[in-house]
Motif scaffolding. Structure first.
Motif, PDB file in Angstrom:
ATOM      1  N   ARG A 137       5.643  26.637  41.087  1.00 51.83           N
ATOM      2  CA  ARG A 137       6.298  26.121  39.885  1.00 51.83           C
ATOM      3  C   ARG A 137       5.310  26.016  38.733  1.00 51.83           C
ATOM      4  NH1 ARG A 137       9.839  20.546  38.860  1.00 51.83           N
ATOM      5  NH2 ARG A 137      10.051  20.908  36.604  1.00 51.83           N
ATOM      6  N   ALA A 138       4.086  25.568  39.023  1.00 47.54           N
ATOM      7  CA  ALA A 138       3.071  25.471  37.975  1.00 47.54           C
ATOM      8  C   ALA A 138       2.762  26.855  37.398  1.00 47.54           C
ATOM      9  CB  ALA A 138       1.797  24.838  38.531  1.00 47.54           C
ATOM     10  N   ALA A 161      -7.076  22.040  25.378  1.00 49.14           N
ATOM     11  CA  ALA A 161      -7.259  21.035  26.428  1.00 49.14           C
ATOM     12  C   ALA A 161      -6.354  19.836  26.179  1.00 49.14           C
ATOM     13  CB  ALA A 161      -8.715  20.592  26.488  1.00 49.14           C
ATOM     14  N   GLY A 162      -5.942  19.196  27.265  1.00 45.20           N
ATOM     15  CA  GLY A 162      -5.103  18.019  27.138  1.00 45.20           C
ATOM     16  C   GLY A 162      -4.698  17.484  28.496  1.00 45.20           C
ATOM     17  N   ASP A 189       2.092  16.894  33.557  1.00 42.73           N
ATOM     18  CA  ASP A 189       1.494  16.311  32.369  1.00 42.73           C
ATOM     19  C   ASP A 189       0.606  15.110  32.643  1.00 42.73           C
ATOM     20  OD1 ASP A 189       3.687  14.891  33.250  1.00 42.73           O
ATOM     21  OD2 ASP A 189       4.479  14.453  31.259  1.00 42.73           O
ATOM     22  N   GLY A 190       0.297  14.850  33.880  1.00 40.63           N
ATOM     23  CA  GLY A 190      -0.565  13.722  34.213  1.00 40.63           C
ATOM     24  C   GLY A 190      -1.506  14.054  35.343  1.00 40.63           C
ATOM     25  N   GLY A 191      -2.303  13.080  35.721  1.00 46.95           N
ATOM     26  CA  GLY A 191      -3.186  13.256  36.870  1.00 46.95           C
ATOM     27  C   GLY A 191      -4.524  13.860  36.539  1.00 46.95           C
ATOM     28  N   GLY A 192      -4.845  13.975  35.255  1.00 45.67           N
ATOM     29  CA  GLY A 192      -6.144  14.530  34.906  1.00 45.67           C
ATOM     30  C   GLY A 192      -6.132  15.185  33.542  1.00 45.67           C
ATOM     31  N   ILE A 193      -7.141  16.013  33.302  1.00 46.28           N
ATOM     32  CA  ILE A 193      -7.269  16.777  32.067  1.00 46.28           C
ATOM     33  C   ILE A 193      -7.336  18.251  32.431  1.00 46.28           C
ATOM     34  CG2 ILE A 193      -8.774  17.319  30.108  1.00 46.28           C
ATOM     35  CD1 ILE A 193      -7.443  14.708  29.739  1.00 46.28           C
ATOM     36  N   ALA A 194      -6.553  19.055  31.724  1.00 47.88           N
ATOM     37  CA  ALA A 194      -6.549  20.502  31.940  1.00 47.88           C
ATOM     38  C   ALA A 194      -7.235  21.202  30.774  1.00 47.88           C
ATOM     39  CB  ALA A 194      -5.120  21.018  32.091  1.00 47.88           C
TER      40      ALA A 194
END
Length: 260
Positions: A203-204, A147-148, A117-122
């Motif tokens: 896992r992702a 997107a989030g 849930d962190g480290g950028g925008i998906a």
């Protein structure tokens, strides 16, 4: 004149082209999406629509991105390895362009779950019909509704699941069948996924599949027409087959994505 645009699930039948613009329903999270799209424009990323405003009907107005998306029945050019490589390169350019964007002030519809849930925008939905191609090369992402906040590997895993595609081969009826792991490696190499991302990939992949399935299931339960139409008993069975296939092929998937 309004021309309906094909593809999509949640907004099926509600997205139209008007000249060089696209008209789409506003959502509670449109402010967040528009902030992201404006950031992408400011940093010079040309692979996303531009925000143009709101029309007299209360719909968001975006620039129309010329080209073709891979909609069913998938054209041969959209299933080539070179098309896949271009998807990986486009996704990397998007993540790099969005890296400096701060999502904190905004409300997002479905942020990725921890630890992704962190480290950028998906983009969160790099489906075949959400990528625009020109001359067989991916040039833009569209439909940023989901997107989030999310780490790059979360998006890469979703793209592999959809484009390789990583699922039970019985559910693939085109030339990609039997090449799931080979095509996954092609995508990750074209993206340039680092060792940490590759270590987290399985896992992702597994979590992304369950996360998206729950979004569709929930939408169908709430009566969203596109989701309700999609979420048939056969779709639910495909979902379960994919989960079982992941478990049976975990070692092979992790080996395939490892850096050489």
């Amino acid at each position: 004149m309004e021309v309906p645009l094909l593809g999509g699930t949640a907004n099926r039948g509600r997205v139209h082209r008007v000249g060089d613009t696209v008209r789409r329903p506003l959502r509670p999270t449109s402010g967040a999406t528009h902030a992201l799209l404006r950031h992408l424009e400011e940093v010079g990323f040309d692979g996303a629509p531009r925000v143009l405003g709101v029309d007299e009907a209360g719909r968001e107005v975006l620039s129309y991105v010329p080209g073709q998306a891979v909609t069913a029945p998938a054209p041969a050019w959209g299933l080539t390895d070179e098309a896949l490589r271009s998807v990986g390169r486009l996704l990397r350019r998007f993540h790099d362009a969005a890296a400096a964007f701060d999502p904190a002030p905004y409300h997002w519809s479905h942020p990725a779950p921890a630890p992704f849930d962190g480290g950028g925008i998906a983009h969160n939905d790099p489906n075949l019909d959400n990528v625009v191609f020109r001359d067989g090369r991916a040039v833009a992402l569209i439909d940023f509704d989901l997107a989030g906040p999310g780490s790059p590997v979360w998006d890469v895993a979703a793209a592999a699941r959809l484009w390789a595609p990583l699922r039970d081969p019985v559910d693939t009826a085109d030339v990609r069948r039997g090449r799931e792991l080979e095509r996954t490696r092609i995508l990750l190499d074209a993206y340039g996924l680092d060792d940490a991302g590759r270590a987290a990939f399985f896992r992702a992949l597994r979590d992304s599949h369950s996360w998206m399935g729950e979004i569709v299931r929930d939408g169908a339960a709430r009566g969203v027409p596109g989701f309700a139409e999609y979420w048939t008993p056969e779709a639910a069975a495909r979902q379960e087959r994919t989960v079982a296939w992941f478990a049976d092929n975990a070692d092979a998937i992790e080996k395939a994505v490892r850096s050489s």
